[in-house]
Motif scaffolding. Sequence first.
Motif, short mmCIF file in Angstrom:
data_model
loop_
_atom_site.label_atom_id
_atom_site.label_comp_id
_atom_site.label_asym_id
_atom_site.label_seq_id
_atom_site.Cartn_x
_atom_site.Cartn_y
_atom_site.Cartn_z
N ARG A 47 0.84 -1.19 0.00
CA ARG A 47 0.00 0.00 0.00
C ARG A 47 0.88 1.25 0.00
O ARG A 47 1.88 1.32 0.72
N TYR A 48 0.51 2.22 -0.80
CA TYR A 48 1.28 3.46 -0.88
C TYR A 48 1.11 4.28 0.39
O TYR A 48 -0.01 4.50 0.86
N ASN A 49 2.22 4.73 0.95
CA ASN A 49 2.20 5.57 2.15
C ASN A 49 3.33 6.59 2.07
O ASN A 49 4.49 6.24 2.22
N PRO A 50 3.01 7.87 1.84
CA PRO A 50 4.06 8.89 1.69
C PRO A 50 4.51 9.51 3.00
O PRO A 50 5.37 10.39 3.00
N TYR A 51 3.98 9.04 4.14
CA TYR A 51 4.19 9.76 5.39
C TYR A 51 5.28 9.18 6.28
O TYR A 51 5.46 9.63 7.40
N CYS A 73 6.95 5.80 -2.62
CA CYS A 73 7.35 5.54 -4.01
C CYS A 73 8.80 5.05 -4.13
O CYS A 73 9.09 4.17 -4.94
N VAL A 74 9.70 5.60 -3.32
CA VAL A 74 11.10 5.16 -3.37
C VAL A 74 11.21 3.72 -2.89
O VAL A 74 11.89 2.89 -3.49
N ASP A 75 10.52 3.41 -1.79
CA ASP A 75 10.54 2.04 -1.26
C ASP A 75 10.10 1.04 -2.31
O ASP A 75 10.77 0.02 -2.56
N PRO A 135 5.66 2.30 -9.81
CA PRO A 135 4.78 1.34 -9.11
C PRO A 135 4.14 1.93 -7.86
O PRO A 135 3.61 1.19 -7.03
N ALA A 136 4.16 3.25 -7.69
CA ALA A 136 3.82 3.87 -6.40
C ALA A 136 2.38 3.62 -5.97
O ALA A 136 2.12 3.16 -4.85
N PHE A 137 1.41 3.95 -6.84
CA PHE A 137 0.01 3.98 -6.40
C PHE A 137 -0.68 2.63 -6.65
O PHE A 137 -0.98 2.28 -7.79
N ASP A 157 6.65 4.37 -21.56
CA ASP A 157 6.73 4.95 -20.23
C ASP A 157 5.37 4.89 -19.54
O ASP A 157 4.33 5.10 -20.17
N SER A 158 5.39 4.62 -18.23
CA SER A 158 4.16 4.57 -17.45
C SER A 158 4.44 5.23 -16.10
O SER A 158 4.72 4.55 -15.11
N ILE A 159 4.37 6.56 -16.07
CA ILE A 159 4.78 7.27 -14.86
C ILE A 159 3.81 8.36 -14.41
O ILE A 159 3.98 8.92 -13.34
N LEU A 160 2.79 8.67 -15.18
CA LEU A 160 2.02 9.86 -14.88
C LEU A 160 0.52 9.64 -15.03
O LEU A 160 0.05 9.23 -16.09
N GLN A 161 -0.21 9.91 -13.95
CA GLN A 161 -1.66 9.97 -14.00
C GLN A 161 -2.04 11.45 -13.90
O GLN A 161 -2.22 12.00 -12.83
#
Length: 211
Positions: A47-51, A73-75, A135-137, A157-161
């Motif tokens: 699960r994505y968690n930026p905090y 995202c880095v993880d 693969p972030a979200f 490329d697959s990087i932007l929503q």
Amino acid sequence: MDYLSATYFFDYESDTIQNLIKEYNNTSLSKKEIAKLVYLKVRDSWRYNPYSISFSKENYRASELSKKTKGHCVDKSIILIACLRGLGIPARIHLAKVKNHIGVARLIEKFGSNELTNHGMVNAHIEGKWVKLSPAFNASICKMFNVSPLDFDGENDSILQEFNKDGNLFMEYVEDYSYFDDVPIEFMRNNAKEHYPHIFDTGSGQTEFVL
């Protein structure tokens, strides 16, 4: 740099990463098909968690990150790179600064901005060319924000929503920091200090922040 070697961070020879990729070994699938499957696995298994932010190198080893249930995202990029390298697909980390436009109230509360720096993604070398993938979200997060999950076809490329399903602006790339041979801990620390100085103003010298 061959971008295939195991490193301290991309430690794909570890049991945990080998367990992640074992189903893709000894298969007749092409590298492109394997990359597509591994991308989806990493995208949706954490699960994505930026905090939660760390600047301790021990916390950025793929084998350790893969034991968690969530990551930023880095993880997730590090896990994906280790898996790809372990399957013979050259891969490297790429960093950028992005701006989110949906669901940003907590981001602004915690970071003082809706800009996220040290946004991580992956460059993978597939069928003779480098492609970018993020693969972030995970799919459940995307559903929450009414955004289509990022798919990866192994070729583009697959990087932007950029927009959500209602056509509202969701995400934009503000600055590209390019790719790195390995996880650039010092660069990430200095970059975060520049953008989020209040996080570091505790005087504690801590290297991990759960916001």
